[in-house]
Motif scaffolding. Structure first.
Motif, PDB file in Angstrom:
ATOM      1  N   ARG A 122      71.591  73.056  67.559  1.00 41.36           N
ATOM      2  CA  ARG A 122      71.767  73.184  66.109  1.00 41.36           C
ATOM      3  C   ARG A 122      70.459  73.596  65.440  1.00 41.36           C
ATOM      4  N   THR A 165      70.859  69.506  60.525  1.00 42.72           N
ATOM      5  CA  THR A 165      72.223  68.968  60.449  1.00 42.72           C
ATOM      6  C   THR A 165      72.795  69.129  59.057  1.00 42.72           C
ATOM      7  N   LYS A 168      73.826  72.769  58.487  1.00 36.20           N
ATOM      8  CA  LYS A 168      75.064  73.195  59.152  1.00 36.20           C
ATOM      9  C   LYS A 168      76.298  72.632  58.441  1.00 36.20           C
ATOM     10  N   VAL A 190      80.271  70.660  63.598  1.00 29.34           N
ATOM     11  CA  VAL A 190      78.815  70.653  63.481  1.00 29.34           C
ATOM     12  C   VAL A 190      78.152  70.068  64.730  1.00 29.34           C
TER      13      VAL A 190
END
Length: 237
Positions: A122, A165, A168, A190
């Motif tokens: 991520r 995080t 996203k 995610v």
């Protein structure tokens, strides 16, 4: 970036935990840095480039949560808390203070490695250049603007710093303004894993995003809860 280049900082005052975690990560091909309290962890961040932190909470000199607050003043790298404190309230506090994930001890090593890989994926997706998307590189609704080329969020023209995080989650919701996503859907899209216990994690991240983008987080303009169903970003011209 190749996995071999990822550098992970392991922070715990229990030297045996640091040693065993370090060995496990090295077997997976990661480079490992080690620290035994929060102050030493902050110093390591000054001295070396770090791509992810595994952070204990209860440590001498500077505890993990205090160290996390200092880290978040300057850095959005992924932080996974590893803690013996198992109460749900402890997890909420950790996530609220900026952790990307919270895993309780004793942990399953396969699960931990999966979480590490997920956070790194991520983080580097966030930093990667987005080519060939000129027509939809910027997502807008009202005064909220997310530039997917620069990975920059602005609210009424003012830049707002997000963790990987948080970025996203907001990107997902802004791609589909007005569409309601359940917490489980957000977690699975995610985190890219099944949402067995993800509802609380999503809730805390949503709250953090709201605090950053809303003039009045208790009466949000953009990031709304649809009670009993999920979350959405409101659509504005």
């Amino acid at each position: 970036m190749e996995k071999e280049a990822y550098r992970i900082l392991v922070v715990d005052d229990d030297r045996e935990i640091v040693r065993s975690l370090g060995k496990l990560l090295e077997l997976e091909g990661y480079q490992v840095l080690k620290a035994y309290d929060g102050l030493e962890a902050l110093q390591k961040l000054v001295e070396d480039r770090v791509h992810l932190i595994l952070l204990d909470v209860m440590m001498p000199k500077l505890n993990g949560l205090s160290a996390l607050m200092k880290i978040r003043e300057e850095n959005n790298i992924p932080v996974i808390i590893l803690s013996a404190k198992t109460e749900e309230s402890d997890k909420v506090i950790g996530l609220s203070m900026g952790a990307d994930d919270y895993i309780t001890k004793p942990y399953n090593t396969a699960e931990l490695m999966a979480r590490v890989k997920s956070q790194l994926r991520r983080y580097f997706q966030l930093g990667a250049a987005t080519a060939g998307k000129d027509t939809d590189s910027t997502l807008r609704t009202g005064g909220l603007e997310l530039d997917r080329n620069t990975k920059q969020l602005t609210v009424d023209g003012e830049p707002v710093k997000l963790t990987a995080t948080e970025y996203k989650i907001l990107e997902l919701l802004m791609e589909h303004p007005g569409y309601v996503f359940s917490a489980e859907q957000i977690y699975e899209k995610v985190w890219q894993e099944e949402a067995f216990t993800g509802e609380k994690t999503v809730m805390v991240h949503i709250r953090r995003i709201r605090e950053k983008i809303e003039a009045n987080p208790k009466n949000p303009k953009y990031l709304k809860v649809v009670w009993g169903i999920g979350y959405k970003v409101e659509k504005y011209d």
